[in-house]
Design a protein around this motif. Sequence first.
Motif, PDB file in Angstrom:
ATOM      1  N   UNK A 166       0.817  -1.210   0.000  1.00 44.11           N
ATOM      2  CA  UNK A 166       0.000   0.000   0.000  1.00 44.11           C
ATOM      3  C   UNK A 166       0.854   1.266   0.000  1.00 44.11           C
ATOM      4  N   UNK A 167       0.321   2.354  -0.537  1.00 40.41           N
ATOM      5  CA  UNK A 167       1.038   3.630  -0.470  1.00 40.41           C
ATOM      6  C   UNK A 167       0.960   4.203   0.950  1.00 40.41           C
ATOM      7  N   UNK A 168       1.888   5.059   1.294  1.00 43.15           N
ATOM      8  CA  UNK A 168       1.779   5.798   2.544  1.00 43.15           C
ATOM      9  C   UNK A 168       0.622   6.778   2.399  1.00 43.15           C
ATOM     10  N   UNK A 169      -0.238   6.838   3.405  1.00 39.69           N
ATOM     11  CA  UNK A 169      -1.428   7.685   3.338  1.00 39.69           C
ATOM     12  C   UNK A 169      -1.456   8.599   4.558  1.00 39.69           C
ATOM     13  N   UNK A 170      -1.472   9.898   4.306  1.00 46.55           N
ATOM     14  CA  UNK A 170      -1.470  10.894   5.382  1.00 46.55           C
ATOM     15  C   UNK A 170      -2.615  11.866   5.117  1.00 46.55           C
ATOM     16  N   UNK A 171      -3.567  11.919   6.026  1.00 45.63           N
ATOM     17  CA  UNK A 171      -4.727  12.790   5.867  1.00 45.63           C
ATOM     18  C   UNK A 171      -4.783  13.814   6.983  1.00 45.63           C
ATOM     19  N   UNK A 261       0.454  21.799   2.724  1.00 38.15           N
ATOM     20  CA  UNK A 261       0.161  20.589   3.494  1.00 38.15           C
ATOM     21  C   UNK A 261       1.065  20.506   4.723  1.00 38.15           C
ATOM     22  N   UNK A 262       2.329  20.848   4.558  1.00 40.85           N
ATOM     23  CA  UNK A 262       3.233  20.841   5.699  1.00 40.85           C
ATOM     24  C   UNK A 262       2.784  21.834   6.761  1.00 40.85           C
ATOM     25  N   UNK A 263       2.305  22.987   6.323  1.00 43.23           N
ATOM     26  CA  UNK A 263       1.793  23.997   7.250  1.00 43.23           C
ATOM     27  C   UNK A 263       0.584  23.459   8.002  1.00 43.23           C
ATOM     28  N   UNK A 264      -0.292  22.772   7.295  1.00 40.07           N
ATOM     29  CA  UNK A 264      -1.485  22.201   7.918  1.00 40.07           C
ATOM     30  C   UNK A 264      -1.129  21.118   8.930  1.00 40.07           C
ATOM     31  N   UNK A 265      -0.145  20.305   8.608  1.00 35.57           N
ATOM     32  CA  UNK A 265       0.237  19.242   9.549  1.00 35.57           C
ATOM     33  C   UNK A 265       0.799  19.827  10.842  1.00 35.57           C
ATOM     34  N   UNK A 267      -0.135  22.722  12.081  1.00 35.00           N
ATOM     35  CA  UNK A 267      -1.243  23.368  12.785  1.00 35.00           C
ATOM     36  C   UNK A 267      -2.226  22.356  13.365  1.00 35.00           C
ATOM     37  N   UNK A 268      -2.280  21.154  12.773  1.00 37.96           N
ATOM     38  CA  UNK A 268      -3.239  20.141  13.216  1.00 37.96           C
ATOM     39  C   UNK A 268      -2.792  19.496  14.517  1.00 37.96           C
ATOM     40  N   UNK A 269      -3.731  18.784  15.137  1.00 38.74           N
ATOM     41  CA  UNK A 269      -3.421  18.039  16.348  1.00 38.74           C
ATOM     42  C   UNK A 269      -2.527  16.850  16.016  1.00 38.74           C
ATOM     43  N   UNK A 270      -1.861  16.322  17.044  1.00 36.55           N
ATOM     44  CA  UNK A 270      -1.009  15.149  16.827  1.00 36.55           C
ATOM     45  C   UNK A 270      -1.826  14.016  16.215  1.00 36.55           C
ATOM     46  N   UNK A 271      -1.191  13.150  15.431  1.00 33.76           N
ATOM     47  CA  UNK A 271      -1.927  12.073  14.737  1.00 33.76           C
ATOM     48  C   UNK A 271      -2.654  11.137  15.692  1.00 33.76           C
ATOM     49  N   UNK A 272      -3.706  10.520  15.172  1.00 33.70           N
ATOM     50  CA  UNK A 272      -4.415   9.491  15.927  1.00 33.70           C
ATOM     51  C   UNK A 272      -3.460   8.333  16.216  1.00 33.70           C
ATOM     52  N   UNK A 273      -3.401   7.937  17.467  1.00 30.48           N
ATOM     53  CA  UNK A 273      -2.623   6.763  17.847  1.00 30.48           C
ATOM     54  C   UNK A 273      -3.535   5.871  18.679  1.00 30.48           C
TER      55      UNK A 273
END
Length: 297
Positions: A166-171, A261-265, A267-273
């Motif tokens: 699978x490709x790496x997927x970052x949303x 996208x880098x700016x958004x990452x 500003x966003x909350x830490x990833x779901x873990x």
Amino acid sequence: MGLRPNPTQRQRRLGIELRKLRDASGMNGVTAGAYAGLGPQHLGHIEAARTGIPEEKLRALLAAYGCNSKTKAEALVAMSQSTGKGWWSDYRKGPIPPSARDLAELEAMSAGHRSFQWMHIPGLLQTTEYMRALFEGGQPSAPPDDIDTFVNFRQKRQSILTRHDPPDFHAVIHEAALRMRMVSTSVMRRQIEHLVEMARLPHIRVQILPFDADVFPTGFGTTFVLFDHVVPELSTAYVEQPVSSPFISDQEQYRRFADSFQYLTRAALDPIDPNVEPEFYKRRDSLALIQHLLYTM
């Protein structure tokens, strides 16, 4: 053989890349075509994606243009030799537009996907009932058979996330997409739970951009997906719009979306873990917000 009336996105991209290489070399169509035994008109048709090019002639052009990257050369040859056939080929007749088939092919070819969505859950992470509700609400006059086709097509697109490579997927998903009431509360609840389950996969990363994030909103008024190619300069941005959804191959524009996208990452909350117990969280993060939403639904 007649000229292609409707070239695919992959075919158009090959032509664009060949034209860029020729321009960079300083050659005109006559000089460049002579290296591969092509007339200038024939070369023009190739660059416009109206016709294909045999592998040996393509390699001759690449050598003449001074394309010294073996990885890029092989990627361009692969683009030229691909038949473009895949499961999406079964949808040439029916309500699925060519741009959607191009999207499915691009998804299958890409090494990584980076997606920003502010109104909907990304299509590849949607549950069947969620996507059906969206299609029915967005196209209320569509025949039931068409809705079934739209749902089936999207389900097949999702298979790339569970294939063996699978490709790496970052949303990055805006909080608004989780609070929209375009679907019932029960459908939205199950969709959010599915989002957390998908985030358990090692190649999927999901971040939530909260309403109070410190970002300038007018710069992100549209949703977009970045399709990362193993050859960076062959990467593509896909911008979703109500009238058209263009594929952007210009690398300067692509980098602008990548920077956004880098700016958004940031500003966003830490990833779901989902592998960490909630009580161990000591700061705001995407999972904590999702748990709060589920509790208050």
